[in-house]
Scaffold this motif. Sequence first.
Motif, PDB file in Angstrom:
ATOM      1  N   VAL A 189      -5.537  95.338 112.498  1.00 43.69           N
ATOM      2  CA  VAL A 189      -5.258  95.195 111.066  1.00 43.69           C
ATOM      3  C   VAL A 189      -4.397  93.960 110.842  1.00 43.69           C
ATOM      4  O   VAL A 189      -3.471  93.687 111.624  1.00 43.69           O
ATOM      5  N   ASP A 191      -1.903  92.265 107.964  1.00 40.70           N
ATOM      6  CA  ASP A 191      -1.187  92.545 106.723  1.00 40.70           C
ATOM      7  C   ASP A 191       0.100  91.733 106.699  1.00 40.70           C
ATOM      8  O   ASP A 191       0.512  91.169 107.727  1.00 40.70           O
ATOM      9  N   TYR A 264     -10.928  91.938 111.765  1.00 32.69           N
ATOM     10  CA  TYR A 264      -9.747  92.735 111.471  1.00 32.69           C
ATOM     11  C   TYR A 264      -9.888  93.319 110.073  1.00 32.69           C
ATOM     12  O   TYR A 264     -10.545  92.737 109.205  1.00 32.69           O
ATOM     13  N   LEU A 265      -9.224  94.442 109.847  1.00 30.40           N
ATOM     14  CA  LEU A 265      -9.170  95.028 108.509  1.00 30.40           C
ATOM     15  C   LEU A 265      -8.022  94.387 107.734  1.00 30.40           C
ATOM     16  O   LEU A 265      -6.985  94.045 108.318  1.00 30.40           O
ATOM     17  N   ASP A 267      -6.213  94.158 103.390  1.00 30.65           N
ATOM     18  CA  ASP A 267      -6.247  94.739 102.047  1.00 30.65           C
ATOM     19  C   ASP A 267      -6.825  93.749 101.052  1.00 30.65           C
ATOM     20  O   ASP A 267      -7.298  92.665 101.412  1.00 30.65           O
ATOM     21  N   THR A 278     -12.397  93.609 103.990  1.00 28.78           N
ATOM     22  CA  THR A 278     -11.484  94.113 102.973  1.00 28.78           C
ATOM     23  C   THR A 278     -12.139  95.279 102.237  1.00 28.78           C
ATOM     24  O   THR A 278     -13.358  95.463 102.307  1.00 28.78           O
ATOM     25  N   HIS A 309     -11.399 103.038 105.482  1.00 25.70           N
ATOM     26  CA  HIS A 309     -10.722 101.752 105.660  1.00 25.70           C
ATOM     27  C   HIS A 309      -9.211 101.948 105.528  1.00 25.70           C
ATOM     28  O   HIS A 309      -8.420 101.441 106.342  1.00 25.70           O
ATOM     29  N   ARG A 313      -6.200 101.299 108.174  1.00 26.80           N
ATOM     30  CA  ARG A 313      -5.229 100.253 107.825  1.00 26.80           C
ATOM     31  C   ARG A 313      -3.814 100.796 107.708  1.00 26.80           C
ATOM     32  O   ARG A 313      -2.832 100.030 107.794  1.00 26.80           O
TER      33      ARG A 313
END
Length: 418
Positions: A189, A191, A264-265, A267, A278, A309, A313
């Motif tokens: 992830v 972020d 990768y995940l 937002d 996303t 998701h 995340r």
Amino acid sequence: MTPEEEVVLQVSLMLLTLLLRKKLVRDKIVHPQKSAVRPNKNVIRPQKSIVHPHRSIAHPYKNAGEKFVYNVIHGPPKNCLNLLRMDKDIYVALCNALKNRNLLHDARDISVEEQVAIFLYSVGHNKRNRASQDTFQHSGQTISKYFNVVLRTICHLGKDYICRLNNDTPAKIQNDPRFYPYFKDCLGVIDSTHVPVWVPTSTHGRFRNRKGVLSQNVMAVVGFDMRFHYVMAGWEGSAEDSRVLYSALDDNVDPLQIPEGKYYLADGDYPSIVGLITPYCGHQYHMSELNASGSQPITTAEELFNNRHFSLRATVERVFGLLRSRFPILKSQVEYPFSTQVQIVLATCVLHNFILDHNPNATQFDVEDGASYDVDTSSEIDNEHEFKVQVVKRGSNDSLRATIAAQMFEDFNNRCRR
């Protein structure tokens, strides 16, 4: 004796008398009735010591730091955890790792163990220099010196403890039918989090984020093993998350590299470019797949995709919370130079990984103590034009997301019909 000889003798006696008188005057020796020895102002005489009862020695307790370390190592196990924010075995392993790499050495009056303890005590309790002076009984200069020395050495360990994941499917995904095989190519992830900073007044505008807090924007890549695999710190709080991402991808020194076919995940504050997936904008994101009381059932592929998701995340939010709860210095402004504040973020991430590498089941601190300081993000795209430019430049992952969502929703409906 002839008269001439008597005259010569008398004259000689008179001259001798005059010479003696001049010598006595020069030596300040006079007749007893006029003697008075005057003090010589040019002579420095020792002053009598004056005792000030209200004054005391600045650091009266010798070897206080040595006793602190002894108590940490040989005392009850919780001593080290409470004082230095890590288990005793991990603290000893950290000191040994720094010594074995020749990054730290024992000084004349302070051991490596005490140097590391000064740093951990400061970042683990957000203690200022003056408080550490009282605990370790060293001068402020000594505390500052070894705080910065240990800070630099721990950042130096980053190249060994913050590294990219391998390309294997993470166990968290492979062992859960909600995620496998849909997210089999997901590595982790991406972020951002906001860490409060102390900066000069002239730069407040650049560092003030959307919540009005002075902060630095820290982007991190977190794996499902709860470790940091890439960290970029030092961006102003006003910088968009996507801008920090572009900087990481295009960095000339240490770029963020995403293997081909992997992703990768992220937002909704990030673009749906190749290497990122996303959530769907305009669809519910935080909802229950099992339709708990008060929640609406999942009716579309986009809602189901967003739900799973979000479940994956959430790992990064937990890691950020654990990091802040273990190192409270990240929860408030600290009056260090900005470069030092950036290094503190990197060093705490290195320590987080070091702890998990030596004990994956290491004691964690209450995440509630690490309240979030993140800017409230939403799926609304504020910089839609920039996203489109980046999609054209780097490619889009929308088709891959649609494929995953369709397969996931089909399997979900088949399972519900059974």
